[in-house]
Design a protein around this motif. Structure first.
Motif, PDB file in Angstrom:
ATOM      1  N   GLY A 103     -11.623  -0.740   2.158  1.00 26.45           N
ATOM      2  CA  GLY A 103     -11.992  -1.406   3.415  1.00 26.45           C
ATOM      3  C   GLY A 103     -11.803  -3.094   2.274  1.00 26.45           C
ATOM      4  N   SER A 104     -11.320  -2.833   1.557  1.00 25.94           N
ATOM      5  CA  SER A 104     -11.894  -4.537   1.467  1.00 25.94           C
ATOM      6  C   SER A 104     -10.368  -5.606   1.420  1.00 25.94           C
ATOM      7  N   ALA A 105     -10.396  -6.519   1.298  1.00 26.79           N
ATOM      8  CA  ALA A 105      -8.828  -7.877   1.837  1.00 26.79           C
ATOM      9  C   ALA A 105      -8.573  -7.124   0.910  1.00 26.79           C
ATOM     10  N   PRO A 106      -7.670  -7.124  -0.454  1.00 29.66           N
ATOM     11  CA  PRO A 106      -7.435  -6.853  -1.737  1.00 29.66           C
ATOM     12  C   PRO A 106      -5.870  -5.762  -0.969  1.00 29.66           C
ATOM     13  N   SER A 107      -7.024  -4.229  -0.793  1.00 30.00           N
ATOM     14  CA  SER A 107      -6.862  -3.123   0.009  1.00 30.00           C
ATOM     15  C   SER A 107      -5.875  -3.040   1.362  1.00 30.00           C
ATOM     16  N   LEU A 108      -6.367  -4.333   2.210  1.00 34.22           N
ATOM     17  CA  LEU A 108      -6.113  -4.358   3.442  1.00 34.22           C
ATOM     18  C   LEU A 108      -4.292  -5.051   3.370  1.00 34.22           C
ATOM     19  N   ARG A 109      -4.087  -6.187   2.349  1.00 36.08           N
ATOM     20  CA  ARG A 109      -2.744  -7.147   1.997  1.00 36.08           C
ATOM     21  C   ARG A 109      -2.058  -5.506   1.405  1.00 36.08           C
ATOM     22  N   ALA A 110      -2.558  -5.128   0.592  1.00 30.89           N
ATOM     23  CA  ALA A 110      -1.415  -3.734   0.281  1.00 30.89           C
ATOM     24  C   ALA A 110      -0.270  -2.925   1.377  1.00 30.89           C
ATOM     25  N   LEU A 111      -2.116  -2.717   2.348  1.00 27.80           N
ATOM     26  CA  LEU A 111      -0.860  -2.108   2.871  1.00 27.80           C
ATOM     27  C   LEU A 111      -0.324  -3.022   4.133  1.00 27.80           C
ATOM     28  N   SER A 112      -0.392  -4.430   4.171  1.00 23.91           N
ATOM     29  CA  SER A 112       0.952  -5.534   5.166  1.00 23.91           C
ATOM     30  C   SER A 112       2.174  -5.317   4.381  1.00 23.91           C
ATOM     31  N   ALA A 113       1.471  -5.309   2.460  1.00 27.57           N
ATOM     32  CA  ALA A 113       2.561  -5.425   1.591  1.00 27.57           C
ATOM     33  C   ALA A 113       3.823  -4.490   2.081  1.00 27.57           C
ATOM     34  N   LEU A 114       3.555  -3.147   1.844  1.00 25.11           N
ATOM     35  CA  LEU A 114       4.021  -1.685   3.151  1.00 25.11           C
ATOM     36  C   LEU A 114       4.609  -1.932   3.899  1.00 25.11           C
ATOM     37  N   LEU A 115       4.332  -2.677   4.945  1.00 26.22           N
ATOM     38  CA  LEU A 115       4.609  -2.498   6.255  1.00 26.22           C
ATOM     39  C   LEU A 115       6.015  -3.746   5.884  1.00 26.22           C
ATOM     40  N   LYS A 116       5.596  -4.681   5.353  1.00 26.44           N
ATOM     41  CA  LYS A 116       6.297  -5.834   5.246  1.00 26.44           C
ATOM     42  C   LYS A 116       7.430  -5.978   3.851  1.00 26.44           C
ATOM     43  N   LEU A 117       7.614  -4.359   3.482  1.00 22.94           N
ATOM     44  CA  LEU A 117       8.734  -4.321   1.835  1.00 22.94           C
ATOM     45  C   LEU A 117       9.470  -3.535   2.608  1.00 22.94           C
ATOM     46  N   THR A 118       9.172  -2.317   3.451  1.00 23.63           N
ATOM     47  CA  THR A 118       9.863  -1.225   4.213  1.00 23.63           C
ATOM     48  C   THR A 118      10.452  -1.386   5.030  1.00 23.63           C
ATOM     49  N   PRO A 119      11.234  -0.930   5.848  1.00 22.91           N
ATOM     50  CA  PRO A 119      11.695  -0.755   7.296  1.00 22.91           C
ATOM     51  C   PRO A 119      11.174   0.308   7.255  1.00 22.91           C
ATOM     52  N   SER A 120      10.857   0.146   8.501  1.00 26.62           N
ATOM     53  CA  SER A 120      10.401   1.279   9.420  1.00 26.62           C
ATOM     54  C   SER A 120      11.019   2.610   9.454  1.00 26.62           C
ATOM     55  N   PRO A 121      12.318   2.802   9.886  1.00 24.88           N
ATOM     56  CA  PRO A 121      12.786   4.029   9.050  1.00 24.88           C
ATOM     57  C   PRO A 121      13.498   4.633   7.527  1.00 24.88           C
ATOM     58  N   GLN A 122      13.486   3.636   6.540  1.00 25.21           N
ATOM     59  CA  GLN A 122      13.105   4.369   5.103  1.00 25.21           C
ATOM     60  C   GLN A 122      11.407   4.435   4.840  1.00 25.21           C
ATOM     61  N   ARG A 123      10.147   3.822   5.666  1.00 24.04           N
ATOM     62  CA  ARG A 123       9.471   3.927   5.480  1.00 24.04           C
ATOM     63  C   ARG A 123       8.781   5.755   5.163  1.00 24.04           C
ATOM     64  N   GLY A 124       8.899   6.856   6.288  1.00 20.04           N
ATOM     65  CA  GLY A 124       8.510   8.009   5.616  1.00 20.04           C
ATOM     66  C   GLY A 124       7.006   8.338   6.051  1.00 20.04           C
ATOM     67  N   GLN A 125       6.787   8.840   5.572  1.00 19.18           N
ATOM     68  CA  GLN A 125       5.370   9.325   5.696  1.00 19.18           C
ATOM     69  C   GLN A 125       4.212   8.150   4.552  1.00 19.18           C
ATOM     70  N   ILE A 126       2.922   7.983   6.079  1.00 16.98           N
ATOM     71  CA  ILE A 126       2.104   6.702   5.061  1.00 16.98           C
ATOM     72  C   ILE A 126       1.005   7.469   5.008  1.00 16.98           C
ATOM     73  N   HIS A 127       0.167   7.948   3.920  1.00 17.68           N
ATOM     74  CA  HIS A 127      -1.326   8.611   3.516  1.00 17.68           C
ATOM     75  C   HIS A 127      -1.877   7.075   3.209  1.00 17.68           C
ATOM     76  N   LEU A 128      -3.089   6.716   3.926  1.00 19.58           N
ATOM     77  CA  LEU A 128      -4.809   6.096   3.702  1.00 19.58           C
ATOM     78  C   LEU A 128      -5.414   7.359   2.372  1.00 19.58           C
ATOM     79  N   VAL A 129      -5.345   6.081   1.916  1.00 20.42           N
ATOM     80  CA  VAL A 129      -6.924   7.009   1.306  1.00 20.42           C
ATOM     81  C   VAL A 129      -7.844   6.387   0.775  1.00 20.42           C
ATOM     82  N   ASN A 130      -9.156   6.935   1.117  1.00 15.39           N
ATOM     83  CA  ASN A 130     -10.197   6.827   0.601  1.00 15.39           C
ATOM     84  C   ASN A 130     -11.319   7.298  -0.466  1.00 15.39           C
TER      85      ASN A 130
END
Length: 138
Positions: free
Chosen positions: A9-36
């Protein structure tokens, strides 16, 4: 590719999600698993029953995941979410192993090396325990 993103729920954890979305093109992204990871609480010691603790952990986990879930839904990106109990580092690594993840993304609090040495760090522990690459986002 399977990716685990540690969300607290922190800003750094949301930036990590944004980084994944920016660094990994959609077709290569595969499955995304959010863990808390929720802290393990023992019934009785906190004047709560096991059922009350489980309900509280589920609600807290959902609240901490809410912004990440909303972001992915808004963009139409498929994902799964996991709320686990226990130590944060061990929970994140266990989720990565259970889901067959190829990479873990997580935010850091930016405490610096001295504080990390004195206090320990979830990120440092994940890096040392993880059998897969870990991307740390500040």
């Amino acid at each position: 590719m399977n990716h685990v993103i540690a969300i607290d729920g922190s800003a750094p954890s949301l930036r990590a999600l944004s980084a994944l979305l920016k660094l990994t093109p959609s077709p290569q992204r595969g499955q995304i698993h959010l863990v808390n990871v929720q802290p393990a609480l023992l019934p009785g010691r906190n004047c709560l029953s096991a059922e009350e603790i489980a309900t509280m952990q589920q609600q807290d986990g959902e609240a901490e995941l809410a912004e990440a879930v909303a972001l992915l839904r808004q963009q139409g990106i498929a994902f799964s979410s996991h709320i686990v109990k226990g130590s944060p580092a061990e929970g994140i690594v266990a989720c990565a192993q259970d889901t067959g993840a190829n990479q873990i993304y997580m935010g850091t609090r930016g405490r610096g090396a001295a504080a990390s040495l004195l206090l320990g760090s979830v990120a440092t522990k994940v890096v040392s325990l993880s059998p897969v690459p870990v991307t740390l986002v500040r």
